[in-house]
Design a protein around this motif. Sequence first.
Motif, PDB file in Angstrom:
ATOM      1  N   CYS A 292      -4.044   2.457  -0.625  1.00 29.53           N
ATOM      2  CA  CYS A 292      -2.846   3.105  -1.216  1.00 29.53           C
ATOM      3  C   CYS A 292      -1.827   3.772  -0.197  1.00 29.53           C
ATOM      4  O   CYS A 292      -0.608   3.713  -0.382  1.00 29.53           O
ATOM      5  N   ALA A 293      -2.608   4.548   0.679  1.00 23.77           N
ATOM      6  CA  ALA A 293      -1.760   5.283   1.764  1.00 23.77           C
ATOM      7  C   ALA A 293      -1.077   4.306   2.705  1.00 23.77           C
ATOM      8  O   ALA A 293      -0.123   4.760   3.423  1.00 23.77           O
ATOM      9  N   ALA A 294      -1.509   3.136   3.229  1.00 24.69           N
ATOM     10  CA  ALA A 294      -1.044   2.188   4.114  1.00 24.69           C
ATOM     11  C   ALA A 294       0.432   1.891   3.931  1.00 24.69           C
ATOM     12  O   ALA A 294       1.287   2.160   4.740  1.00 24.69           O
ATOM     13  N   PRO A 295       0.990   1.441   2.836  1.00 24.01           N
ATOM     14  CA  PRO A 295       2.403   1.257   2.792  1.00 24.01           C
ATOM     15  C   PRO A 295       3.274   2.558   2.892  1.00 24.01           C
ATOM     16  O   PRO A 295       4.421   2.219   3.465  1.00 24.01           O
ATOM     17  N   LYS A 296       2.991   3.538   2.266  1.00 26.08           N
ATOM     18  CA  LYS A 296       3.700   4.645   2.476  1.00 26.08           C
ATOM     19  C   LYS A 296       3.701   5.332   4.126  1.00 26.08           C
ATOM     20  O   LYS A 296       4.785   5.649   4.599  1.00 26.08           O
ATOM     21  N   LEU A 297       2.683   5.141   4.635  1.00 26.72           N
ATOM     22  CA  LEU A 297       2.643   5.582   5.983  1.00 26.72           C
ATOM     23  C   LEU A 297       3.459   4.675   6.892  1.00 26.72           C
ATOM     24  O   LEU A 297       4.316   5.198   7.687  1.00 26.72           O
ATOM     25  N   PHE A 298       3.367   3.424   6.588  1.00 30.55           N
ATOM     26  CA  PHE A 298       4.315   2.551   7.493  1.00 30.55           C
ATOM     27  C   PHE A 298       5.736   2.623   7.156  1.00 30.55           C
ATOM     28  O   PHE A 298       6.647   2.631   8.224  1.00 30.55           O
TER      29      PHE A 298
ATOM     30  N   CYS B 218      -9.750   2.328  -1.231  1.00 28.43           N
ATOM     31  CA  CYS B 218      -8.647   2.628  -2.259  1.00 28.43           C
ATOM     32  C   CYS B 218      -7.638   3.682  -1.608  1.00 28.43           C
ATOM     33  O   CYS B 218      -6.530   3.547  -1.882  1.00 28.43           O
ATOM     34  N   ALA B 219      -8.244   4.876  -1.015  1.00 29.63           N
ATOM     35  CA  ALA B 219      -7.082   5.827  -0.498  1.00 29.63           C
ATOM     36  C   ALA B 219      -6.459   5.160   0.459  1.00 29.63           C
ATOM     37  O   ALA B 219      -5.103   5.308   0.673  1.00 29.63           O
ATOM     38  N   ALA B 220      -7.154   4.448   1.270  1.00 29.35           N
ATOM     39  CA  ALA B 220      -6.631   3.924   2.627  1.00 29.35           C
ATOM     40  C   ALA B 220      -5.388   2.613   2.190  1.00 29.35           C
ATOM     41  O   ALA B 220      -4.266   2.724   2.703  1.00 29.35           O
TER      42      ALA B 220
ATOM     43  N   PRO C 109      -3.858  11.595   7.094  1.00 28.63           N
ATOM     44  CA  PRO C 109      -4.806  12.300   6.169  1.00 28.63           C
ATOM     45  C   PRO C 109      -4.370  13.219   4.774  1.00 28.63           C
ATOM     46  O   PRO C 109      -4.970  13.083   3.822  1.00 28.63           O
ATOM     47  N   LYS C 110      -2.995  13.406   4.875  1.00 29.90           N
ATOM     48  CA  LYS C 110      -2.484  14.005   3.910  1.00 29.90           C
ATOM     49  C   LYS C 110      -2.142  12.989   2.588  1.00 29.90           C
ATOM     50  O   LYS C 110      -2.250  13.047   1.510  1.00 29.90           O
ATOM     51  N   LEU C 111      -1.517  11.711   3.101  1.00 30.90           N
ATOM     52  CA  LEU C 111      -1.324  10.670   2.381  1.00 30.90           C
ATOM     53  C   LEU C 111      -2.393  10.127   1.653  1.00 30.90           C
ATOM     54  O   LEU C 111      -2.538   9.887   0.407  1.00 30.90           O
ATOM     55  N   GLU C 112      -3.551   9.960   2.364  1.00 30.85           N
ATOM     56  CA  GLU C 112      -5.037   9.537   1.832  1.00 30.85           C
ATOM     57  C   GLU C 112      -5.410  10.590   0.799  1.00 30.85           C
ATOM     58  O   GLU C 112      -6.060  10.229  -0.213  1.00 30.85           O
ATOM     59  N   GLU C 113      -5.173  11.704   0.960  1.00 27.61           N
ATOM     60  CA  GLU C 113      -5.769  12.983   0.089  1.00 27.61           C
ATOM     61  C   GLU C 113      -5.210  12.810  -1.364  1.00 27.61           C
ATOM     62  O   GLU C 113      -5.350  12.691  -2.539  1.00 27.61           O
ATOM     63  N   GLU C 114      -3.647  12.556  -1.099  1.00 30.54           N
ATOM     64  CA  GLU C 114      -2.723  12.284  -2.216  1.00 30.54           C
ATOM     65  C   GLU C 114      -3.217  11.022  -3.010  1.00 30.54           C
ATOM     66  O   GLU C 114      -3.423  11.067  -4.365  1.00 30.54           O
ATOM     67  N   CYS C 115      -3.287  10.097  -2.314  1.00 32.99           N
ATOM     68  CA  CYS C 115      -3.743   8.752  -2.921  1.00 32.99           C
ATOM     69  C   CYS C 115      -5.088   9.121  -3.684  1.00 32.99           C
ATOM     70  O   CYS C 115      -5.311   8.322  -4.609  1.00 32.99           O
ATOM     71  N   ALA C 116      -5.953   9.557  -3.268  1.00 32.56           N
ATOM     72  CA  ALA C 116      -7.527   9.786  -3.689  1.00 32.56           C
ATOM     73  C   ALA C 116      -7.250  10.471  -5.132  1.00 32.56           C
ATOM     74  O   ALA C 116      -7.877  10.269  -6.083  1.00 32.56           O
ATOM     75  N   ARG C 117      -6.293  11.490  -5.215  1.00 28.79           N
ATOM     76  CA  ARG C 117      -5.967  12.236  -6.464  1.00 28.79           C
ATOM     77  C   ARG C 117      -5.319  11.379  -7.187  1.00 28.79           C
ATOM     78  O   ARG C 117      -4.918  11.827  -8.489  1.00 28.79           O
ATOM     79  N   SER C 118      -4.523  10.260  -6.835  1.00 24.67           N
ATOM     80  CA  SER C 118      -3.549   9.455  -7.667  1.00 24.67           C
ATOM     81  C   SER C 118      -4.202   8.619  -8.805  1.00 24.67           C
ATOM     82  O   SER C 118      -5.394   8.448  -8.995  1.00 24.67           O
ATOM     83  N   SER C 119      -3.476   7.996  -9.752  1.00 25.62           N
ATOM     84  CA  SER C 119      -3.764   7.312 -10.743  1.00 25.62           C
ATOM     85  C   SER C 119      -4.671   6.099 -10.382  1.00 25.62           C
ATOM     86  O   SER C 119      -5.417   5.531 -11.007  1.00 25.62           O
ATOM     87  N   GLN C 120      -4.147   5.420  -9.159  1.00 26.78           N
ATOM     88  CA  GLN C 120      -4.865   4.115  -8.715  1.00 26.78           C
ATOM     89  C   GLN C 120      -6.286   4.318  -8.366  1.00 26.78           C
ATOM     90  O   GLN C 120      -7.335   3.625  -8.459  1.00 26.78           O
ATOM     91  N   CYS C 121      -6.677   5.664  -7.882  1.00 25.54           N
ATOM     92  CA  CYS C 121      -8.187   6.055  -7.345  1.00 25.54           C
ATOM     93  C   CYS C 121      -8.894   6.832  -8.314  1.00 25.54           C
ATOM     94  O   CYS C 121     -10.003   7.058  -7.809  1.00 25.54           O
TER      95      CYS C 121
END
Length: 142
Positions: free
Chosen positions: A132-138, A128-130, A76-88
């Motif tokens: 973005c977060a998937a590679p960081k999570l793995f 988009c958030a998922a 959830p933390k990674l997805e929040e960060e990604c949702a606020r990132s420039s990608q999303c």
Amino acid sequence: MGITDYLSELYDSVTSSFTTEAHAEAPAEDDKDSGEGEDESEGEKEESGDGEEGAEEEEEEEEEEEEEEEPEDIKPKLEEECARSSQCVGFKHHFDECVERVTSASEDADSQGPKEDCVEEFFHLQHCAAQCAAPKLFKQLK
């Protein structure tokens, strides 16, 4: 056992399940020695005592399991960060605009337009958030 025996037993079991015969057991006789009844109640007490000890052991095991801490879920933390990132940022902008429109339309009693929800925008943002977060999570899980 031959096939005919098998089929006849199968037929008997099927037909017996459709019959509605009631079979009652004879009531227990209380004319027995009163000493036997006491022995049985003591045996039941002993069995219930064993059950209490088993329950205590289970409670101790559960307490030990509770003491072991589960690792924190970082997804959830990674997805929040990604949702606020420039990608999303584009998906987030569309979702926020939609929320504002829906909120203002629900507050306006004179609004006769079609009812709108932001499900589509929400799913685009979450996708988009998922992604973005998937590679960081793995990387963190390895």
